[in-house]
Design a protein around this motif. Structure first.
Motif, PDB file in Angstrom:
ATOM      1  N   LEU A 252       2.211  53.560  62.992  1.00  0.00           N
ATOM      2  CA  LEU A 252       2.168  52.685  64.167  1.00  0.00           C
ATOM      3  C   LEU A 252       3.533  52.714  64.830  1.00  0.00           C
ATOM      4  O   LEU A 252       4.561  52.646  64.159  1.00  0.00           O
ATOM      5  CB  LEU A 252       1.793  51.245  63.781  1.00  0.00           C
ATOM      6  N   ASP A 253       3.530  52.804  66.153  1.00  0.00           N
ATOM      7  CA  ASP A 253       4.761  53.041  66.884  1.00  0.00           C
ATOM      8  C   ASP A 253       5.491  51.755  67.261  1.00  0.00           C
ATOM      9  O   ASP A 253       4.872  50.719  67.451  1.00  0.00           O
ATOM     10  CB  ASP A 253       4.404  53.807  68.161  1.00  0.00           C
ATOM     11  N   GLY A 254       6.803  51.872  67.394  1.00  0.00           N
ATOM     12  CA  GLY A 254       7.605  50.733  67.838  1.00  0.00           C
ATOM     13  C   GLY A 254       8.518  50.254  66.722  1.00  0.00           C
ATOM     14  O   GLY A 254       8.150  50.248  65.552  1.00  0.00           O
ATOM     15  N   GLU A 255       9.720  49.832  67.130  1.00  0.00           N
ATOM     16  CA  GLU A 255      10.733  49.423  66.149  1.00  0.00           C
ATOM     17  C   GLU A 255      10.276  48.244  65.285  1.00  0.00           C
ATOM     18  O   GLU A 255      10.577  48.172  64.097  1.00  0.00           O
ATOM     19  CB  GLU A 255      11.975  49.013  66.916  1.00  0.00           C
ATOM     20  N   HIS A 256       9.535  47.298  65.910  1.00  0.00           N
ATOM     21  CA  HIS A 256       9.092  46.094  65.194  1.00  0.00           C
ATOM     22  C   HIS A 256       8.185  46.440  64.013  1.00  0.00           C
ATOM     23  O   HIS A 256       8.022  45.636  63.099  1.00  0.00           O
ATOM     24  CB  HIS A 256       8.342  45.170  66.152  1.00  0.00           C
ATOM     25  N   GLN A 257       7.603  47.649  64.019  1.00  0.00           N
ATOM     26  CA  GLN A 257       6.685  47.997  62.932  1.00  0.00           C
ATOM     27  C   GLN A 257       7.413  48.206  61.602  1.00  0.00           C
ATOM     28  O   GLN A 257       6.794  48.129  60.541  1.00  0.00           O
ATOM     29  CB  GLN A 257       5.860  49.243  63.287  1.00  0.00           C
ATOM     30  N   TYR A 258       8.725  48.439  61.643  1.00  0.00           N
ATOM     31  CA  TYR A 258       9.466  48.610  60.383  1.00  0.00           C
ATOM     32  C   TYR A 258       9.483  47.307  59.589  1.00  0.00           C
ATOM     33  O   TYR A 258       9.533  47.313  58.363  1.00  0.00           O
ATOM     34  CB  TYR A 258      10.895  49.098  60.654  1.00  0.00           C
ATOM     35  N   LEU A 259       9.408  46.193  60.318  1.00  0.00           N
ATOM     36  CA  LEU A 259       9.362  44.889  59.658  1.00  0.00           C
ATOM     37  C   LEU A 259       7.956  44.632  59.090  1.00  0.00           C
ATOM     38  O   LEU A 259       7.802  44.228  57.943  1.00  0.00           O
ATOM     39  CB  LEU A 259       9.756  43.796  60.662  1.00  0.00           C
ATOM     40  N   ASN A 260       6.927  44.902  59.912  1.00  0.00           N
ATOM     41  CA  ASN A 260       5.549  44.729  59.435  1.00  0.00           C
ATOM     42  C   ASN A 260       5.271  45.629  58.237  1.00  0.00           C
ATOM     43  O   ASN A 260       4.613  45.227  57.275  1.00  0.00           O
ATOM     44  CB  ASN A 260       4.552  45.055  60.562  1.00  0.00           C
ATOM     45  N   ALA A 261       5.806  46.853  58.299  1.00  0.00           N
ATOM     46  CA  ALA A 261       5.586  47.809  57.207  1.00  0.00           C
ATOM     47  C   ALA A 261       6.246  47.321  55.923  1.00  0.00           C
ATOM     48  O   ALA A 261       5.696  47.446  54.828  1.00  0.00           O
ATOM     49  CB  ALA A 261       6.136  49.188  57.596  1.00  0.00           C
ATOM     50  N   ARG A 262       7.422  46.703  56.061  1.00  0.00           N
ATOM     51  CA  ARG A 262       8.119  46.201  54.871  1.00  0.00           C
ATOM     52  C   ARG A 262       7.359  45.032  54.245  1.00  0.00           C
ATOM     53  O   ARG A 262       7.295  44.900  53.023  1.00  0.00           O
ATOM     54  CB  ARG A 262       9.541  45.775  55.247  1.00  0.00           C
ATOM     55  N   LEU A 263       6.771  44.179  55.105  1.00  0.00           N
ATOM     56  CA  LEU A 263       5.958  43.068  54.608  1.00  0.00           C
ATOM     57  C   LEU A 263       4.750  43.642  53.854  1.00  0.00           C
ATOM     58  O   LEU A 263       4.393  43.185  52.761  1.00  0.00           O
ATOM     59  CB  LEU A 263       5.507  42.195  55.783  1.00  0.00           C
ATOM     60  N   ALA A 264       4.160  44.681  54.423  1.00  0.00           N
ATOM     61  CA  ALA A 264       3.001  45.336  53.798  1.00  0.00           C
ATOM     62  C   ALA A 264       3.368  45.936  52.441  1.00  0.00           C
ATOM     63  O   ALA A 264       2.603  45.868  51.479  1.00  0.00           O
ATOM     64  CB  ALA A 264       2.449  46.423  54.718  1.00  0.00           C
ATOM     65  N   VAL A 265       4.572  46.501  52.363  1.00  0.00           N
ATOM     66  CA  VAL A 265       5.031  47.106  51.094  1.00  0.00           C
ATOM     67  C   VAL A 265       5.078  46.040  49.998  1.00  0.00           C
ATOM     68  O   VAL A 265       4.628  46.256  48.866  1.00  0.00           O
ATOM     69  CB  VAL A 265       6.412  47.781  51.284  1.00  0.00           C
ATOM     70  N   SER A 266       5.584  44.849  50.332  1.00  0.00           N
ATOM     71  CA  SER A 266       5.651  43.772  49.335  1.00  0.00           C
ATOM     72  C   SER A 266       4.262  43.288  48.931  1.00  0.00           C
ATOM     73  O   SER A 266       3.999  43.028  47.755  1.00  0.00           O
ATOM     74  CB  SER A 266       6.449  42.590  49.883  1.00  0.00           C
ATOM     75  N   LEU A 267       3.372  43.146  49.919  1.00  0.00           N
ATOM     76  CA  LEU A 267       2.011  42.682  49.625  1.00  0.00           C
ATOM     77  C   LEU A 267       1.291  43.703  48.740  1.00  0.00           C
ATOM     78  O   LEU A 267       0.665  43.347  47.741  1.00  0.00           O
ATOM     79  CB  LEU A 267       1.230  42.461  50.927  1.00  0.00           C
ATOM     80  N   ALA A 268       1.402  44.974  49.121  1.00  0.00           N
ATOM     81  CA  ALA A 268       0.726  46.029  48.354  1.00  0.00           C
ATOM     82  C   ALA A 268       1.319  46.157  46.949  1.00  0.00           C
ATOM     83  O   ALA A 268       0.586  46.296  45.970  1.00  0.00           O
ATOM     84  CB  ALA A 268       0.819  47.371  49.104  1.00  0.00           C
TER      85      ALA A 268
END
Length: 509
Positions: A252-268
């Protein structure tokens, strides 16, 4: 389990539409609308046991919760687990809300489960327990689908708020996430960040670990208070770095996605350790993510979020003459993010080249030196939103990156809020449509433009209200045909996910 009465998809959509309440979303009475009914419905559908056994990841937030859920699902799938993902809203087809193993549920399965739930509720509800409202029914349907399909992990995106959301019938999730908080749906959730945070924190459950991202102080204080009341271990994560992704790009594109992706990493990670019984190395700022995490993050997809699509119906010299940049941003903060993404994408120095794998491997949308690129805005938003907040954010952020819109087009949405439909239902043009809201939006825009461009050639600034979206698309296509062969139109479609979905229906084959 055979489909009961009304086999056709159209009949199912009509039945589903009958559950949409005509009550305005701006109705002030958010007392949970008898939230306890959700538990009655679960009982009527014999889903109580199933929901207790379900291994749920539950995510709330103002911005980025859909992206976070999509990343999380993709990571778990790359580990070979069977996943169920429930998100909202849908852009084109209601089945997008129910993904099994990363794909929208098939029409056939949807019909079986839909009629099973609908008929059972029709038989068993009464005056005391009436038929569920639209979103509640969809959440119940998700529970039924995920139970019957025996998913290993159910990833649930909250529809609105948290505390009184139908997904909050889940009493013992594996882990909870709260993405970025901001001002949205204030007419329902409250007018301060603290109140909004209180609603979102309603998904916290005693002793269930939770993760969030950096939040404004007022919001973070409320989240921390609620967490300590419930003995929830709340951890705050920071954005992923390029190094942690080992040079791969996010799906997913956009700088803000690095934050969402990090949240996802913790959840997963939490889910994999607790349910998958897998050892997942603790992520430090320096370490590179495990390969399957990177694969999951790199292959994530979500329609209508920073998406680049060339018009597929236009007969032109090259296929890049009319390119749509679609993003369902509808809060002031997400407008900034959207404007930044669009500006970098059209200027051609977008590091993350999202258009590459979306547009058959060629870099559409980028402007080379000899082309004349014109940026056009296609906008609508719901009347509960404040255009005096949204439009200046959008315009000023674009201007900061040197991007100025040649023209702004304002249109009413086509998909009607009180009807769930398919492509066939889209009205071409209605001469009697009420355009008062679009004219209001145009006034806000004209005022912005006028203030900024005093003394410049006023002829170069234009905006227009169209009676329908197909008319606006026709105007864009005609403009491309009339322009020189080196002109490219780059159209930013934003302000409403409904609008984004409607545009996708019209420009995709």
């Amino acid at each position: 389990m055979a489909a009961a009465s009304g086999d056709s998809y159209e009949e199912a959509l009509a039945a589903l539409s009958s559950l949409i309440t005509k009550r305005s979303r701006a109705d002030k009475s958010n007392k949970g609308d008898r939230f306890e009914l959700v538990f009655d419905y679960l009982k009527l559908l014999d889903l109580e046991e199933d929901i207790l056994k379900m291994k749920v990841i539950h995510v709330a937030g103002t911005k980025g919760k859909g992206s976070t859920c999509a990343f999380t699902e993709s990571i778990l799938r790359s580990y070979g687990f069977r996943t169920g993902l429930f998100t909202s809203p849908h852009l084109i087809d209601v089945r997008e809300r129910f993904r099994l193993d990363g794909k929208d549920i098939s029409e056939e399965k949807f019909l079986v489960y839909f009629w099973w739930c609908y008929n059972r509720l029709k038989e068993r509800t009464n005056e005391e327990i009436p038929m569920p409202t639209y979103f509640r029914f969809l959440a119940l349907l998700a529970f039924k689908i995920f139970a019957a399909e025996e998913v290993d992990a159910a990833i649930l995106e909250v529809g609105l708020g948290g505390k009184f959301d139908a997904t909050n019938a889940v009493q013992k999730p594996v882990v909870c996430g709260i993405s970025s908080l901001g001002y949205d749906h204030m007419e329902i959730l409250g007018d301060t960040l603290g109140k909004i945070a209180g609603e979102k924190a309603g998904i916290f459950k005693p002793g269930v670990p939770a993760f969030t991202v950096p939040q404004p102080d007022e919001a973070m204080r409320v989240l921390e208070e609620k967490a300590s009341e419930l003995d929830v271990n709340l951890e705050v994560v920071q954005p992923l770095t390029a190094r942690q992704l080992s040079g791969q790009k996010l799906g997913l594109d956009g700088e803000h996605q690095y934050l969402n992706a990090r949240l996802a990493v913790s959840l997963a990670s939490t889910w994999l350790q607790q349910i998958g019984n897998l050892e997942v190395p603790t992520l430090t700022q320096m370490s590179i993510l495990p390969e399957k995490f990177i694969k999951g993050l790199a292959t994530t997809s979500l329609q209508g979020r920073a998406q680049v699509v060339p018009d597929q119906f236009i007969e032109t010299r090259t296929s890049g003459d009319l390119v749509f940049y679609l993003d369902g941003a509808h809060s002031p903060e997400s407008m900034d993010v959207c404007a930044k993404w669009f500006s970098l994408a059209v200027k051609g120095d977008n590091k993350s080249e999202r258009s590459e794998h979306l547009v058959n491997g060629s870099s559409h949308g980028k402007c080379s030196g000899e082309e004349n690129c014109q940026q056009i805005l296609l906008f609508n938003c719901m009347s509960v939103r404040d255009p005096n907040l949204l439009l200046p954010h959008l315009r000023n952020t674009c201007a900061n990156y040197g991007v100025h819109f040649k023209k702004a087009l304002f249109v009413p949405n086509m998909s009607v809020y009180h009807k769930v439909g398919t492509t066939a239902d889209l009205p071409e043009d209605d001469p009697h449509v009420d355009l008062s809201w679009q004219l209001t939006l145009q006034k806000v825009w004209e005022r912005l433009v006028h203030n900024e461009r005093e003394g410049e050639d006023s002829e170069s600034i234009k905006s227009e209200v169209f009676t329908s979206l197909p008319m606006a698309i026709k105007w864009l296509r005609d403009s491309v045909h009339e322009s020189s062969s080196t002109t490219r139109f780059q159209v930013l479609v934003t302000g409403s996910l409904h609008l984004v979905g409607d545009v996708l229906r019209l420009i995709r084959k």
